[in-house]
Write a protein that holds these residues in place. Sequence first.
Motif, PDB file in Angstrom:
ATOM      1  N   GLY A  48       0.794  -1.217   0.000  1.00 46.80           N
ATOM      2  CA  GLY A  48       0.000   0.000   0.000  1.00 46.80           C
ATOM      3  C   GLY A  48       0.828   1.270   0.000  1.00 46.80           C
ATOM      4  N   VAL A  49       2.124   1.145  -0.295  1.00 49.65           N
ATOM      5  CA  VAL A  49       3.005   2.313  -0.364  1.00 49.65           C
ATOM      6  C   VAL A  49       3.733   2.291  -1.705  1.00 49.65           C
ATOM      7  CG1 VAL A  49       3.337   2.511   2.125  1.00 49.65           C
ATOM      8  CG2 VAL A  49       4.835   1.013   0.806  1.00 49.65           C
ATOM      9  N   GLU A  50       4.274   3.447  -2.086  1.00 50.69           N
ATOM     10  CA  GLU A  50       4.996   3.524  -3.360  1.00 50.69           C
ATOM     11  C   GLU A  50       6.427   3.038  -3.161  1.00 50.69           C
ATOM     12  OE1 GLU A  50       4.701   7.244  -5.332  1.00 50.69           O
ATOM     13  OE2 GLU A  50       2.529   7.405  -5.081  1.00 50.69           O
ATOM     14  N   PHE A  51       6.534   1.729  -3.007  1.00 49.94           N
ATOM     15  CA  PHE A  51       7.835   1.100  -2.778  1.00 49.94           C
ATOM     16  C   PHE A  51       7.752  -0.320  -3.315  1.00 49.94           C
ATOM     17  CE2 PHE A  51      11.200  -0.894  -0.179  1.00 49.94           C
ATOM     18  CZ  PHE A  51      12.220   0.035  -0.340  1.00 49.94           C
ATOM     19  N   ASP A  52       8.806  -0.773  -3.970  1.00 47.65           N
ATOM     20  CA  ASP A  52       8.791  -2.106  -4.573  1.00 47.65           C
ATOM     21  C   ASP A  52       8.498  -3.173  -3.520  1.00 47.65           C
ATOM     22  OD1 ASP A  52       9.481  -3.956  -6.892  1.00 47.65           O
ATOM     23  OD2 ASP A  52      10.899  -4.637  -5.364  1.00 47.65           O
ATOM     24  N   ALA A  53       7.434  -3.940  -3.748  1.00 48.98           N
ATOM     25  CA  ALA A  53       6.980  -4.915  -2.753  1.00 48.98           C
ATOM     26  C   ALA A  53       8.010  -6.003  -2.494  1.00 48.98           C
ATOM     27  CB  ALA A  53       5.657  -5.538  -3.206  1.00 48.98           C
ATOM     28  N   ARG A  54       8.711  -6.449  -3.535  1.00 49.55           N
ATOM     29  CA  ARG A  54       9.702  -7.511  -3.341  1.00 49.55           C
ATOM     30  C   ARG A  54      10.875  -7.022  -2.499  1.00 49.55           C
ATOM     31  NH1 ARG A  54      10.565  -9.171  -9.497  1.00 49.55           N
ATOM     32  NH2 ARG A  54      10.476  -6.897  -9.599  1.00 49.55           N
ATOM     33  N   THR A  55      11.274  -5.773  -2.728  1.00 52.33           N
ATOM     34  CA  THR A  55      12.349  -5.203  -1.914  1.00 52.33           C
ATOM     35  C   THR A  55      11.891  -5.053  -0.468  1.00 52.33           C
ATOM     36  OG1 THR A  55      13.164  -3.986  -3.839  1.00 52.33           O
ATOM     37  CG2 THR A  55      13.935  -3.261  -1.672  1.00 52.33           C
ATOM     38  N   ALA A  56      10.650  -4.609  -0.295  1.00 53.71           N
ATOM     39  CA  ALA A  56      10.104  -4.457   1.059  1.00 53.71           C
ATOM     40  C   ALA A  56      10.089  -5.794   1.791  1.00 53.71           C
ATOM     41  CB  ALA A  56       8.696  -3.868   0.987  1.00 53.71           C
ATOM     42  N   ASP A  57       9.726  -6.849   1.083  1.00 53.51           N
ATOM     43  CA  ASP A  57       9.689  -8.178   1.708  1.00 53.51           C
ATOM     44  C   ASP A  57      11.075  -8.630   2.139  1.00 53.51           C
ATOM     45  OD1 ASP A  57       6.964  -8.380   1.409  1.00 53.51           O
ATOM     46  OD2 ASP A  57       7.069  -9.488  -0.489  1.00 53.51           O
ATOM     47  N   LEU A  58      12.085  -8.281   1.374  1.00 56.67           N
ATOM     48  CA  LEU A  58      13.456  -8.647   1.738  1.00 56.67           C
ATOM     49  C   LEU A  58      13.914  -7.896   2.985  1.00 56.67           C
ATOM     50  CD1 LEU A  58      15.129  -8.728  -1.805  1.00 56.67           C
ATOM     51  CD2 LEU A  58      14.640 -10.691  -0.333  1.00 56.67           C
ATOM     52  N   ILE A  59      13.524  -6.632   3.096  1.00 55.41           N
ATOM     53  CA  ILE A  59      13.917  -5.832   4.260  1.00 55.41           C
ATOM     54  C   ILE A  59      13.150  -6.271   5.503  1.00 55.41           C
ATOM     55  CG2 ILE A  59      13.967  -3.488   5.220  1.00 55.41           C
ATOM     56  CD1 ILE A  59      14.278  -2.444   2.355  1.00 55.41           C
ATOM     57  N   ASP A  60      11.900  -6.686   5.318  1.00 54.14           N
ATOM     58  CA  ASP A  60      11.037  -7.103   6.436  1.00 54.14           C
ATOM     59  C   ASP A  60      11.512  -8.454   6.973  1.00 54.14           C
ATOM     60  OD1 ASP A  60       8.986  -7.462   8.239  1.00 54.14           O
ATOM     61  OD2 ASP A  60       7.522  -8.072   6.720  1.00 54.14           O
ATOM     62  N   ALA A  61      12.516  -8.422   7.822  1.00 52.32           N
ATOM     63  CA  ALA A  61      13.178  -9.650   8.281  1.00 52.32           C
ATOM     64  C   ALA A  61      12.257 -10.565   9.067  1.00 52.32           C
ATOM     65  CB  ALA A  61      14.403  -9.295   9.122  1.00 52.32           C
TER      66      ALA A  61
END
Length: 383
Positions: A48-61
């Motif tokens: 729901g944010v303007e940020f690449d979802a796959r990258t976000a998933d990688l950061i979300d440890a």
Amino acid sequence: MSTNSTHTWKFFRVGGVDQVSFRNGSDIASLDQLDQKLWMSLAMPTRGVEFDARTADLIDADKDGRIRPPEIIAAVKWAESAFKDLSDVIKGGDSVALSAIKDANILAGAKRVLASLKKSDAQSISLADVSDTVKILAETRFNGDGVIIADTAEDVAVKKAIEDIIAALGAVTDRSGKPGINQAKLDQFLAEAQTLSDWAAKGEADKNLTPLGLEGTAAAAAAIKAVKVKVDDYFARCRLAAYDPRALAALNRQEAEYLVIAAKDLSITAQEISGFPLAKIEASKPLPLTATVNPAWAAALSALANAAVTPLLGAGKTSLTEADWTALLAKVGAFECWTAGKPVTAVEKIGLPRLRELAKSGVKEKIAELIKQDAALEGEFNQ
């Protein structure tokens, strides 16, 4: 504006709020020194944010769907170890020059990916190059997960051995999505094969257990087992007929029973026929093995004669006395007791000859080496 950080920060004001300006790689690398009271947010959703979802998933440890400061800082530390200059992160773009990569494993992995895509001469690796991981892993002989597939082997014999292991024990899914094996599967296969081979060797060395050899005695025992209930029934009926001749008519089937099945379309394997005695009951009569036998059991009696009677009692016998039958049972009795203790293994379906062939061929060492080579690349692919 300043903080208690040893790093010098530059701020800018937007909408009445002071915000940190990231000017270069040093600013990014020093993020852990920035007082979190100066962060714009201490949690951000991965969707729901303007940020690449796959990258976000990688950061979300912790995979809770939200990114927090410790995870951002951890991502920065990783990037700092991966790249020579974090300023490259600010530049943006969809590719990274190989010369900008500091981590040796990441660099080796990038080169391996490019090689699998037949772009060995490329000086940079792009997002498109690494997006289709299934394609990359499918075309890579080794992928660092410690699992090898049959096609990993270039030797036909090794490839067939891997297929045999999968057939016996089931597969471990490789990163490519294909069925494969790992060291644990190989160890299990070898251990079970050795256990089964050792057990068989004991029987092969003892002629009291295997008078016809392992395979021959097994065939004889199987032929005997297939008819044992019916043969025991036949001789019991003959003994009863000898005891009291008046029972003879009852021990053979009544005419009325034949009339019932005669009215049907007959098959020699019909249940009604197979339930009749093996042969006509007479007092103390030997059991014929060929002629005048119940047609539903003719094939089984022929197998008994060929696999057990002839090799164990001698050629030329066309019938069995009850004493012959008792002797036949005794000759395979030790074998049956021994086989009752046969180790339960999943590899038995491959067949003992094939298991022994594999043990002598040296393929186990070759398979272990392939698994070792694959596992050695873990650092390159786990990035």
